[in-house]
Motif scaffolding. Structure first.
Motif, short mmCIF file in Angstrom:
data_model
loop_
_atom_site.label_atom_id
_atom_site.label_comp_id
_atom_site.label_asym_id
_atom_site.label_seq_id
_atom_site.Cartn_x
_atom_site.Cartn_y
_atom_site.Cartn_z
N ARG A 5 24.15 103.90 54.33
CA ARG A 5 23.93 102.63 56.03
C ARG A 5 22.38 102.48 56.30
NH1 ARG A 5 27.13 107.22 54.91
NH2 ARG A 5 25.40 108.91 54.38
N ARG A 6 21.71 103.05 55.79
CA ARG A 6 20.24 102.43 55.92
C ARG A 6 19.86 100.99 55.77
NH1 ARG A 6 14.76 104.18 53.06
NH2 ARG A 6 15.44 102.92 50.98
N LEU A 7 20.31 100.54 54.61
CA LEU A 7 20.40 98.58 54.45
C LEU A 7 21.24 98.19 55.83
CD1 LEU A 7 20.17 96.22 53.28
CD2 LEU A 7 21.77 97.16 51.36
N MET A 8 22.69 98.75 56.18
CA MET A 8 23.21 98.16 57.01
C MET A 8 22.97 98.34 58.53
SD MET A 8 26.06 97.10 55.22
CE MET A 8 25.80 96.68 54.25
N ASP A 9 22.25 99.06 58.72
CA ASP A 9 21.81 99.55 59.89
C ASP A 9 20.35 98.61 60.40
OD1 ASP A 9 23.23 102.00 60.44
OD2 ASP A 9 21.35 102.95 60.04
N ARG A 10 19.51 98.52 58.70
CA ARG A 10 18.65 97.64 58.78
C ARG A 10 19.34 95.69 59.43
NH1 ARG A 10 14.27 100.66 55.04
NH2 ARG A 10 14.04 102.49 56.69
N GLN A 11 19.81 95.69 58.41
CA GLN A 11 20.74 94.23 58.20
C GLN A 11 20.97 93.92 60.28
OE1 GLN A 11 23.41 94.72 55.51
NE2 GLN A 11 22.43 93.21 54.51
N ASN A 12 22.35 95.39 60.26
CA ASN A 12 21.92 94.69 62.00
C ASN A 12 21.30 94.42 62.96
OD1 ASN A 12 24.56 95.45 60.87
ND2 ASN A 12 25.14 96.80 61.72
N ALA A 13 20.07 95.68 62.89
CA ALA A 13 18.95 95.38 63.89
C ALA A 13 18.46 94.26 63.35
CB ALA A 13 18.44 96.37 63.70
N ALA A 14 18.84 93.17 62.81
CA ALA A 14 18.06 92.38 62.93
C ALA A 14 18.98 91.36 63.70
CB ALA A 14 17.59 90.85 61.30
N LEU A 15 20.39 90.84 63.17
CA LEU A 15 21.14 90.89 64.19
C LEU A 15 20.95 90.97 65.20
CD1 LEU A 15 24.96 89.98 62.92
CD2 LEU A 15 24.10 91.14 64.89
N PHE A 16 21.51 92.03 65.86
CA PHE A 16 20.91 92.65 67.69
C PHE A 16 20.10 92.05 68.23
CE2 PHE A 16 23.83 95.96 66.65
CZ PHE A 16 24.41 95.33 65.96
N ALA A 17 18.58 91.12 66.91
CA ALA A 17 17.43 91.18 67.67
C ALA A 17 17.50 89.92 67.76
CB ALA A 17 16.19 91.53 67.06
N TRP A 18 17.90 88.69 67.19
CA TRP A 18 18.76 87.84 67.03
C TRP A 18 19.88 87.48 68.11
CZ3 TRP A 18 23.53 85.61 66.01
CH2 TRP A 18 23.81 85.07 65.63
N LEU A 19 20.73 87.86 68.48
CA LEU A 19 21.57 87.86 69.26
C LEU A 19 20.62 87.82 70.59
CD1 LEU A 19 24.20 87.58 70.39
CD2 LEU A 19 24.78 89.89 70.73
N ASP A 20 20.20 89.28 70.98
CA ASP A 20 19.22 88.65 71.61
C ASP A 20 18.28 87.93 72.42
OD1 ASP A 20 20.64 91.61 72.96
OD2 ASP A 20 18.79 92.39 71.42
N ARG A 21 17.47 87.53 71.56
CA ARG A 21 16.91 86.02 71.62
C ARG A 21 17.33 84.99 72.08
NH1 ARG A 21 14.34 87.74 66.68
NH2 ARG A 21 15.53 86.63 65.19
N HIS A 22 18.81 85.05 71.65
CA HIS A 22 18.88 83.50 72.44
C HIS A 22 20.39 83.56 72.87
CE1 HIS A 22 16.76 81.37 68.92
NE2 HIS A 22 17.35 82.51 68.04
N ALA A 23 20.91 85.29 73.79
CA ALA A 23 22.12 84.79 74.30
C ALA A 23 22.58 84.50 75.06
CB ALA A 23 22.36 86.61 74.80
N ARG A 24 21.16 83.96 75.83
CA ARG A 24 21.24 83.15 77.12
C ARG A 24 21.30 82.04 77.13
NH1 ARG A 24 14.96 85.52 80.63
NH2 ARG A 24 15.86 87.67 80.04
N GLY A 25 20.71 81.42 75.87
CA GLY A 25 21.56 79.98 75.92
C GLY A 25 22.75 79.96 75.41
N GLY A 26 23.51 80.99 75.69
CA GLY A 26 25.07 80.92 75.32
C GLY A 26 25.15 80.93 74.21
N PRO A 27 26.85 80.41 73.33
CA PRO A 27 27.41 80.16 71.89
C PRO A 27 27.12 79.01 70.97
CG PRO A 27 28.81 79.91 73.56
CD PRO A 27 27.50 80.23 74.45
#
Length: 216
Positions: A82-104
């Motif tokens: 769970r700790r590993l998955m949570d930290r991996q997911n945090a990296a993914l969500f941060a990435w999504l937040d960084r690039h979401a404005r640019g769309g797909p």
């Protein structure tokens, strides 16, 4: 008898409620210390040989101290997962937040960046490759991985649904769920495959993932 001297009963197969992580600061420090030691030990001896007694000895704690936080070694492995998955997911969500404005298109262009960020998280976790193997190999732990990956698919579906209104949400979620599984499989491949250069794995996997979501 299961490895590590812990009997595995029929009732243990499948999902089991894990003890919740502590909230008090001192208890959290002890909890994290046990996980750190367990991850290091897991990398040395593997899933079958690791035991709660070994974890306690390495951490300088008594078994009763460990059992305040974990029911058995599988509970420890689940917490590591769970700790590993949570930290991996945090990296993914941060990435999504960084690039979401640019769309797909922006997400597609930054796919390799995401794979590299995920790989950095995995590399920073002690015993991560064995933790990932445990989440696949131990029946009562598989839900840790699937629930985490479904959460990621949910988050990505919420984003892409706005840009792909003609694609049924269930079909979109299915595509993304498969893409998520593929992405994490590529991450595991980085730790296990020596026949393909690391950069080529990341580059080829990113190219495949760019085509995962498109209107059909």
């Amino acid at each position: 008898m299961a490895a590590g001297g812990e009997a595995l009963k029929a009732d243990d197969i499948g999902e089991r409620a894990a003890k919740p992580a502590p909230r008090q600061e001192r208890s959290q420090q002890t909890y994290e210390r046990l996980l750190q030691v367990a991850g290091e030990l897991l990398a040395e001896v593997g899933i079958e040989r690791i035991s709660t007694n070994q974890i306690c000895a390495r951490a300088g704690m008594t078994p009763p101290a460990l059992y305040r936080y974990f029911k058995d070694k599988y509970d420890v492995l689940g917490a590591l997962g769970r700790r590993l998955m949570d930290r991996q997911n945090a990296a993914l969500f941060a990435w999504l937040d960084r690039h979401a404005r640019g769309g797909p298109r922006a997400l597609a262009d930054a796919t390799e960046e995401l794979l590299r960020a995920t790989a950095e998280v995995t590399a920073s976790e002690p015993g991560a490759v064995w933790t990932l193997r445990a989440l696949r190999a131990v029946p009562q732990l598989t839900h840790v991985r699937t629930e985490s990956h479904r959460l990621v698919a949910d988050r990505l579906t919420d984003f892409y649904a706005e840009f792909l209104p003609d694609v049924p949400r269930q079909a979109l979620w299915r595509r993304l769920r498969i893409a998520v599984e593929f992405g994490f499989a590529a991450d595991e491949m980085l730790t296990e495959e020596t026949g393909v250069p690391r950069d080529e794995i990341l580059r080829e996997a990113a190219a495949m993932l760019r085509n995962a979501v498109r209107e059909r």
